[in-house]
Design a protein around this motif. Structure first.
Motif, PDB file in Angstrom:
ATOM      1  N   ALA A  19       6.041   6.280   6.453  1.00 30.61           N
ATOM      2  CA  ALA A  19       4.673   6.400   6.935  1.00 30.61           C
ATOM      3  C   ALA A  19       3.719   6.836   5.826  1.00 30.61           C
ATOM      4  O   ALA A  19       2.499   6.725   5.993  1.00 30.61           O
ATOM      5  N   SER A  20       4.257   7.316   4.705  1.00 28.98           N
ATOM      6  CA  SER A  20       3.429   7.848   3.619  1.00 28.98           C
ATOM      7  C   SER A  20       3.071   6.757   2.616  1.00 28.98           C
ATOM      8  O   SER A  20       3.802   5.788   2.432  1.00 28.98           O
ATOM      9  N   ASN A  21       1.948   6.967   1.943  1.00 31.56           N
ATOM     10  CA  ASN A  21       1.537   6.048   0.877  1.00 31.56           C
ATOM     11  C   ASN A  21       2.246   6.352  -0.433  1.00 31.56           C
ATOM     12  O   ASN A  21       2.410   5.468  -1.279  1.00 31.56           O
ATOM     13  N   ALA A  22       2.652   7.610  -0.602  1.00 27.44           N
ATOM     14  CA  ALA A  22       3.328   8.007  -1.838  1.00 27.44           C
ATOM     15  C   ALA A  22       4.036   9.333  -1.622  1.00 27.44           C
ATOM     16  O   ALA A  22       3.694  10.104  -0.711  1.00 27.44           O
ATOM     17  N   LEU A  29      -1.635   4.911  -4.762  1.00 27.19           N
ATOM     18  CA  LEU A  29      -2.327   4.517  -3.529  1.00 27.19           C
ATOM     19  C   LEU A  29      -2.901   3.109  -3.636  1.00 27.19           C
ATOM     20  O   LEU A  29      -3.038   2.409  -2.632  1.00 27.19           O
ATOM     21  N   GLN A  30      -3.243   2.715  -4.855  1.00 29.55           N
ATOM     22  CA  GLN A  30      -3.762   1.362  -5.073  1.00 29.55           C
ATOM     23  C   GLN A  30      -2.643   0.326  -5.076  1.00 29.55           C
ATOM     24  O   GLN A  30      -2.913  -0.880  -5.009  1.00 29.55           O
ATOM     25  N   HIS A  31      -1.385   0.805  -5.169  1.00 34.36           N
ATOM     26  CA  HIS A  31      -0.238  -0.109  -5.129  1.00 34.36           C
ATOM     27  C   HIS A  31       0.072  -0.387  -3.655  1.00 34.36           C
ATOM     28  O   HIS A  31       0.865   0.301  -3.022  1.00 34.36           O
ATOM     29  N   THR A  32      -0.557  -1.389  -3.100  1.00 32.63           N
ATOM     30  CA  THR A  32      -0.496  -1.623  -1.658  1.00 32.63           C
ATOM     31  C   THR A  32       0.774  -2.327  -1.199  1.00 32.63           C
ATOM     32  O   THR A  32       1.128  -2.282  -0.025  1.00 32.63           O
ATOM     33  N   GLU A  33       1.464  -2.969  -2.127  1.00 40.21           N
ATOM     34  CA  GLU A  33       2.703  -3.659  -1.771  1.00 40.21           C
ATOM     35  C   GLU A  33       3.888  -2.690  -1.850  1.00 40.21           C
ATOM     36  O   GLU A  33       3.832  -1.691  -2.576  1.00 40.21           O
TER      37      GLU A  33
END
Length: 360
Positions: A246-249, A309-313
């Motif tokens: 669920a986390s972005n990083a 966070l900008q790494h969306t894949e």
């Protein structure tokens, strides 16, 4: 004293006695504390899947001296029967309990601060931690094999090439797997559109450096990116998987580490990792786009978090750490057992693993 026997039918020929391991540990998952020592249970499960019989020696809660004494007595009594091929201790003082007998070979697994010392929040070393480190380093010379998690730990151990092995904790790839972020957030009740950064340790442990994570998030907000710092501590593994996905990083701002399991678990879920340069983290995440190793300062961590966070894949973390699948690591541990006992565990054990290290 809790003595749990775990076994499956041996895959060896019926005429052969199953290879038996006595596993000694001060931490192990229980109904009351399901998150304690989950990495040890994972290793036990992987060894059982390879056909070994494993008995867990995990003393009940209580004063530490009494727990160590109880474990030492139990190890001595259990090994007198000759029913075990190897005693495998986890963490310095529990390895000492495993060594307080001389009838059965001992494999000692060290975790990090038991060899490196326990670091305080100000970067100094605790007296208790250095006492444990001295005992652990001495133990490395007394056991039949020492398993460490990183090159730095091996240097601290000062052991010979013949009886020291760098074997990282394995990851349960069936449990720690990618889950769609939206699905994980729905299950947890998280905002589907918010940035979340995960801190996967106990904030109260100084060496984990939770305050630095908090300041890094403030620096990230100052850069115009609003993110929430979420703590995953004391949770069952099934919930930890949801938190990671669920986390972005994931952020690991630690002052010192051996081989942090949470980093490998996030990699197995294809989630970006931002970490200080501790333990073997740089080696584990260096090939994975979206992941970063930073100096221990909030601005560097914030910049790396922004990139993450900008790494969306999804990252390629899972494939990049394929060698840390617990099934592969189990074969490495079994090869160590075979080396110290002179016994064949399974005809098709992967000796090439030790040969690759030039020690078989």
């Amino acid at each position: 004293m809790i003595s749990t026997k775990s076994s499956v039918k041996s895959r060896q020929q019926p005429t052969m006695k199953p290879f038996r391991v006595l596993m000694v540990s001060g931490v192990y998952p229980t109904e009351q504390i399901p998150h304690s020592g989950t990495f040890i249970k994972s290793q036990v499960d992987s060894l059982i899947a390879e056909g070994l019989e494993v008995e867990i020696l995990h003393p009940k809660s209580g004063p530490s001296p009494l727990r160590y004494l109880a474990a030492t007595i139990q190890v001595f009594l259990k090994t007198r029967s000759g029913n075990f091929d190897v005693v495998h201790g986890h963490y310095g003082l529990w390895c000492l309990a495993a060594r307080m007998q001389w009838t059965t070979p001992v494999v000692a697994s060290f975790m990090g601060d038991d060899l490196l010392g326990t670091v305080n929040a100000d970067g100094s070393y605790s007296k208790k931690g250095m006492f444990v480190a001295r005992i652990s380093r001495w133990l490395c010379q007394q056991v039949d094999a020492a398993i460490v998690k990183s090159e730095g730990m091996k240097k601290a151990a000062s052991v010979s090439k013949d009886n020291s092995f760098i074997i990282s904790n394995g990851v349960d790839f069936e449990l720690f797997r990618p889950i769609p972020r939206a699905q994980a957030r729905t299950a947890l009740g998280w905002d589907p559109d918010r940035y979340y950064v995960l801190f996967g340790n106990d904030p109260k442990i100084p060496v984990k450096n939770f305050p630095l994570a908090q300041v890094a998030i403030e620096c990230l907000r100052a850069r115009g990116i609003s993110a929430e710092l979420v703590v995953a501590n004391g949770l069952p593994q099934t919930t930890v998987v949801q938190y990671i996905n669920a986390s972005n990083a994931l952020i690991l701002p630690s002052i010192a580490e051996g081989s942090p399991n949470i980093v490998k678990e996030a990699m197995a879920c294809n989630v970006p990792v931002v970490s200080t340069d501790v333990g073997d983290v740089a080696q584990i995440i260096s090939r994975t786009k979206g992941c970063s190793v930073c100096p221990r300062d909030p601005d560097s961590l914030a910049l790396a978090l922004e990139r993450a966070l900008q790494h969306t894949e999804p990252t390629t973390g899972r494939s990049d750490i394929a060698q840390l699948d617990r099934r592969i690591v189990a074969k490495q541990v079994i090869a160590v057992y075979e080396k110290v006992t002179g016994k064949k565990v399974r005809d098709h054990t992967a000796h090439f693993i030790l040969e690759a290290q030039g020690i078989d």
